[in-house]
Design an enzyme around this catalytic site. Structure first.
Site, mmCIF file in Angstrom:
data_model
loop_
_atom_site.group_PDB
_atom_site.id
_atom_site.type_symbol
_atom_site.label_atom_id
_atom_site.label_comp_id
_atom_site.label_asym_id
_atom_site.label_seq_id
_atom_site.Cartn_x
_atom_site.Cartn_y
_atom_site.Cartn_z
ATOM 1 N N HIS A 144 83.122 81.175 67.883
ATOM 2 C CA HIS A 144 82.255 80.829 66.749
ATOM 3 C C HIS A 144 81.721 79.425 66.980
ATOM 4 O O HIS A 144 82.468 78.522 67.360
ATOM 5 C CB HIS A 144 83.053 80.908 65.452
ATOM 6 C CG HIS A 144 82.420 80.152 64.332
ATOM 7 N ND1 HIS A 144 81.117 80.369 63.954
ATOM 8 C CD2 HIS A 144 82.896 79.170 63.514
ATOM 9 C CE1 HIS A 144 80.818 79.550 62.952
ATOM 10 N NE2 HIS A 144 81.878 78.817 62.673
ATOM 11 N N CYS A 201 82.753 82.126 58.435
ATOM 12 C CA CYS A 201 82.569 82.005 59.884
ATOM 13 C C CYS A 201 83.263 83.125 60.647
ATOM 14 O O CYS A 201 82.874 83.454 61.765
ATOM 15 C CB CYS A 201 83.079 80.661 60.380
ATOM 16 S SG CYS A 201 82.238 79.295 59.596
ATOM 17 N N ASN A 217 75.506 75.521 63.283
ATOM 18 C CA ASN A 217 76.528 76.492 62.889
ATOM 19 C C ASN A 217 75.883 77.519 61.959
ATOM 20 O O ASN A 217 75.513 77.191 60.839
ATOM 21 C CB ASN A 217 77.670 75.743 62.176
ATOM 22 C CG ASN A 217 78.773 76.662 61.695
ATOM 23 O OD1 ASN A 217 78.628 77.881 61.689
ATOM 24 N ND2 ASN A 217 79.868 76.071 61.275
#
Ligand code: UT7
Length: 335
Positions: free
Chosen positions: A262, A115, A292
């Protein structure tokens, strides 16, 4: 020393929209649980048989970013590609994009920071530009999660969260010392590596063992996440690394024009927003639409925010990410 500025942005997501209700038909889950815990309403998942992969989506996003920078692939001096879902175990996607876009035999570096991947990749590119080694660097974040998720009830704590997509930026040399990337801040804490991980395949768990075992109950091929543990660390590290970036530049939270976190969980973004007392206009979220997308999430969000006119010249833009490793980082940009 030179400065570096983002001169082009682009993103690409697959057409196929998968809603929470779609998931509830194959997994014991429901729209209410997913929205309440994560804010996600839908995500994009590559359809079977599609040409899209992490490298292909990355190339599609890159084409847009390069064109918007007023450049051609031949003008790019270096590639940095961030993904946790590469097309091959090796080589990485960077070389594929070099070939797909018919670029010169420029260097291609692959970043494996999950991430935080795009933030790490952008930081690496920034150093190469600032020291004068390269003029234009293509930075890509791309993920093909859906091919590797456990789409059964066993994997529901992870599978409902992740989506596919790619984003790209061109980072270019600039003589303007007042604008561009001001600083970047990178961290890791490997003792938590197995709290958010895919254990296999790996050299320790290599293909002959997979074939020999052929054990359908073996979960080590699917992403594992200790969600609550990760959440608790995420909110702390996000806050720390944003403050670290601001303090380095003698700035304060009130100076932020746009925070691009993020897109791990809308609740994490909202926690940070409330903690720093930022308005809705100062934080951009799109996890509701894309889930995500890991290394692609910051760059897709940055591109969308920019396309929507939410980022203007001279704005203070802060990118921040946290994820598997654990790794986390931030980049402070005067746009
Ligand atoms: O991007 C990299 C960094 N990642 C993050 O920052 C993610 C951080 N973590 C999170 O966002 C949250 O922890 C999650 C969204 C992953 C999970 O939320 P949670 O509130 O921590 O839920 P939980 O894992 O504690 O599960 C609560 C309950 C469990 O049932 P019991 O044991 O209470 O009966 C789960 O089995 O919810 C159940 N559950 C589900 N129910 C319906 C787990 N997944 C699902 C699901 N649908 N998809």
């Amino acid at each position: 020393m030179y400065n570096s500025r983002i001169t082009g942005l682009g993103y690409y997501v697959p057409d196929n929209i998968v809603t929470n209700d779609d998931l509830s038909k194959i997994i014991d889950t429901n729209d209410e649980w997913i929205q309440e815990r994560t804010g996600i309403q839908e995500r994009r998942w590559i359809t079977e048989g599609s040409e899209d992969t992490s490298a292909v989506m990355g190339a599609k996003a890159a084409k847009i970013a390069i064109e918007r920078a007023g450049l051609t692939p031949k003008d790019i001096d270096f590639i940095v590609f961030a993904t946790l879902s590469p097309d091959y175990y090796f080589p990485g996607c960077g070389v594929q994009i070099q070939e797909m876009l018919d670029m010169r035999t420029v260097g291609a570096l692959d970043v494996r920071n999950q991430c935080s991947g795009f933030v790490y990749a952008l930081s690496v590119a920034d150093q190469f530009i600032k020291t004068g080694m390269y003029k234009n660097i293509l930075v890509v974040g791309s993920e093909f999660h859906s091919g590797g998720l456990d789409k059964t009830t066993r994997g529901r704590g992870v599978s409902v969260i992740f989506g596919d997509g790619a984003g790209a930026a061109v980072l270019s040399r600039s003589e303007d010392s007042t604008r561009g990337i001001l600083s970047s801040h990178l961290h890791s804490e490997g003792k938590h590596a197995e709290e958010l991980t895919v254990l296999a395949p790996s050299i320790r768990h290599w293909v002959p063992a997979i074939l020999a075992a052929n054990d359908a109950s073996d979960e080590s091929y699917f992403p594992y996440m200790n969600g609550t543990f990760v959440f608790k660390h995420a909110v702390v590290r996000f806050s720390e690394v944003i403050m670290e970036g601001l303090k380095t530049n003698n700035l304060d939270v009130s100076d932020i024009d746009m925070l691009i976190p993020h897109q791990a969980n809308l609740r994490i973004s909202q926690f940070i927003q409330n903690k720093f007392k930022l308005t809705d206009d100062q934080v951009f979220n799109n996890i509701m639409k894309y889930g995500n997308t890991t290394a692609a999430s910051v760059i897709i969000a940055l591109t969308e925010a920019w396309e929507l006119g939410k980022i203007k010249d001279n704005d203070l833009v802060v990118l921040a990410a946290f994820g598997s490793g654990f790794t986390w980082g931030s980049v402070v940009i005067r746009w």
